[in-house]
Design an enzyme around this catalytic site. Sequence first.
Site, mmCIF file in Angstrom:
data_model
loop_
_atom_site.group_PDB
_atom_site.id
_atom_site.type_symbol
_atom_site.label_atom_id
_atom_site.label_comp_id
_atom_site.label_asym_id
_atom_site.label_seq_id
_atom_site.Cartn_x
_atom_site.Cartn_y
_atom_site.Cartn_z
ATOM 1 N N LYS B 78 -2.537 45.295 10.792
ATOM 2 C CA LYS B 78 -1.843 44.344 11.668
ATOM 3 C C LYS B 78 -1.112 43.323 10.806
ATOM 4 O O LYS B 78 -1.704 42.776 9.862
ATOM 5 C CB LYS B 78 -2.876 43.662 12.571
ATOM 6 C CG LYS B 78 -2.298 42.715 13.616
ATOM 7 C CD LYS B 78 -3.419 42.222 14.526
ATOM 8 C CE LYS B 78 -2.911 41.270 15.599
ATOM 9 N NZ LYS B 78 -4.001 40.819 16.509
ATOM 10 N N SER B 147 -2.794 41.339 21.222
ATOM 11 C CA SER B 147 -1.685 41.154 20.297
ATOM 12 C C SER B 147 -1.597 42.259 19.240
ATOM 13 O O SER B 147 -0.607 42.314 18.529
ATOM 14 C CB SER B 147 -1.845 39.801 19.606
ATOM 15 O OG SER B 147 -3.018 39.805 18.808
ATOM 16 N N SER B 171 -7.547 40.577 21.784
ATOM 17 C CA SER B 171 -6.459 41.271 21.077
ATOM 18 C C SER B 171 -6.808 42.628 20.498
ATOM 19 O O SER B 171 -5.919 43.345 20.052
ATOM 20 C CB SER B 171 -5.907 40.375 19.971
ATOM 21 O OG SER B 171 -5.142 39.342 20.528
#
Lengths: 428, 428
Positions: B78, B147, B171
Amino acid sequence: MNADELLQSSVVELSRGIELGELTSERLTSACIERVREREPEVQAWAYFDADLALETARMLDRTPRIGPLHGIPVAIKDIMDTAQMPTAYGSPIYTGYCPKIDAAPVAAVRAAGGLIFGKAITAEFAHRLPGHTRNPLDLERTPGGSSSGCVAAVADGMAPIALTTQTTASTIRPASFCGLVGYRPSFGIMGLMGVKQSAPAMDTVGIIARTVGDCALMRDVLLEKPTRPPTVQTDAKLRIGFCRTPFWDKVEPEARALIEATVASFAAEGAEVRDLDTPDAFAELQACHRRITSYELVRSLTAERREHMALLSPLLREGRMTDGMRVSFEDYIDAVEILERARAFAGEFFQPYDFVVCPATSGIAPKGLSSTGLSEFCVLWTSLHVPAITVPLSTRIDNMPLGIQLVGRRGHDMRLFDHALWVESRV
Amino acid sequence: MNADELLQSSVVELSRGIELGELTSERLTSACIERVREREPEVQAWAYFDADLALETARMLDRTPRIGPLHGIPVAIKDIMDTAQMPTAYGSPIYTGYCPKIDAAPVAAVRAAGGLIFGKAITAEFAHRLPGHTRNPLDLERTPGGSSSGCVAAVADGMAPIALTTQTTASTIRPASFCGLVGYRPSFGIMGLMGVKQSAPAMDTVGIIARTVGDCALMRDVLLEKPTRPPTVQTDAKLRIGFCRTPFWDKVEPEARALIEATVASFAAEGAEVRDLDTPDAFAELQACHRRITSYELVRSLTAERREHMALLSPLLREGRMTDGMRVSFEDYIDAVEILERARAFAGEFFQPYDFVVCPATSGIAPKGLSSTGLSEFCVLWTSLHVPAITVPLSTRIDNMPLGIQLVGRRGHDMRLFDHALWVESRV
């Protein structure tokens, strides 16, 4: 103000001088630079210092309408915090010459209040225990304490009026006590730490080192981005003070013990209601838990440094704390976290009967030699409880060296603790 | 294995293939790269992707003696985590082209286990809520959730076998549920976060998204730098399961509600003892406290970005959360922290009668459109309690889309939760 006065003034006075047009940032900054030139060879407070940049920034601020309460005030920054305009090395050769992209959150808050980032002050390696070569400016044969060694030396020696530090165990309160300054460790969590190199996230906070309680309070408001609210002495009720010698009282040196006892007795003589206060059983394991948590977290915060740059870590870190940290099991870590949370739930009750608790800040004056930064026992309980602490220097000296006395309060009651610290400051 | 099999295999299988010499990292990585080339124009999972670097690293790892359990396995990262070899932008134009000095702690742990850093996957701006342009690979008209949008899309679409994510609210669990994957949010505090851009330090953790429970467990051991210990189904005693519909059950879509009820009923039919479990009064305020704490901390973590690069923040962040965050008072923040600590002290008792608690992972399947990343309600209690959570995909689909079911356990009992997740995985 003449140059000597400039170098010993409080930020509150200097800020007022600049606001009234009686003083320029250039004049103040020049005086500080001059002091650095004169003293740095002996004191060795700075990891990075650029006199031209500081002076240029001061002139720019003198031409700029007032931004905030720190307008034009030079601020020393512990070199554990990122600065966009200056290299940041966290006290480690791994980061020599490293230039961060953006300021750490507290540095940005200082700049947003008009503060001048004056230079990067020496920190122990990753704000841990490896002593730097910084000396105590009050006696060059002694440690200034750590890990905020450069900051405390700079402020004590007149090189900068105030400093941003950090505390994971005792890294602000201890050096402030050793150098005759006010140190503040806030309630845990209230100030942003982005861009401050992590040590143990469950304990890390920003810290402030300054010459007066009022200066610390001003900086606190700046870091919280709140309107400034100077502390005021509350006179309407009898002060209730808990005197906590801590379970480590026998480690306090005899002269320090006598001075602390006399000081607390003088509070009673002033009309305060002082009661002796033992730490409850619930706190018995805090020191061991703090050690387990910080060991576990430090070694995991430094995974990249440990895995990819091991040879550049000091033996103290590599063979000491790193090895300890890998030995703390997952289960023991979680266990320590849960013990601390239960102790914190109990802490409200512990503090409730008192306006504040008073205790030693250190085991005595700064030790001779630079090989150790001093004991951390007198901070570890309060650090673990996430409560605010302020050390105030006593005017009586021991062997011509200063000693601080520590005030502690309930979590979140930082502002009230400042009010009480002001009362103490005016009496010691 | 043919290319299609390679792209859907578990890390455990791929790792065994590489260890036995039946598969090379180059062949696996090439297949993943080919998949990225084919699908990236539609899916848009990557913030930074360098096929040549990936291939070169794969060849280097093929020439190197086996380093650890991830040897030669491509891992999606990420783009909220620092990588020394690739730019890192945290989903924000402020950081376009920024190259960190050193890997984030979890990235360093992956590399230390032989993992291949495959590319940087799209994240919402600062891992908050602004949706990226990543699409759900199972239905391009739908959000993949956020996210960790890029990571989940990459793993679901065969571009990478596993991903490192984060979770501050929902997330990891939410996007994993939306894309038919296993997601794991660990007990708070157990894994180092240095070099992972902070959002709310009181809630932030690393997360893992993978295709199987076993893969998540393997990566967990890698991040903890522990010897790998695959989960095993415990068969010696009757399973005790708490079924917690949560206070938000009425927000769950009817078809999802029916599927979750049927799934839990099937556990009972398998002989597990299932009891309905209401959340206690002590948890009533958790959602509001989580909101207060994350708002307060986010705005303070991003002080430098807010003060020095405001124009480059999205309106969603600038006008939404930032304004909220500045409105949360110091006192309200501390109050929320204390409420959560008390709730955590109570959580042990809540979980104690059960081997695990089962609850919804999301309100339903991935919503249509890319404008929202979905509700976070079904994660916020567990995130706030600092307990571990795993979402396991159900084989029954709704409108041809997957749905996860969430298992939650006691803080620190992550390993046992993996054992139970394996049991669930083999039955759903």
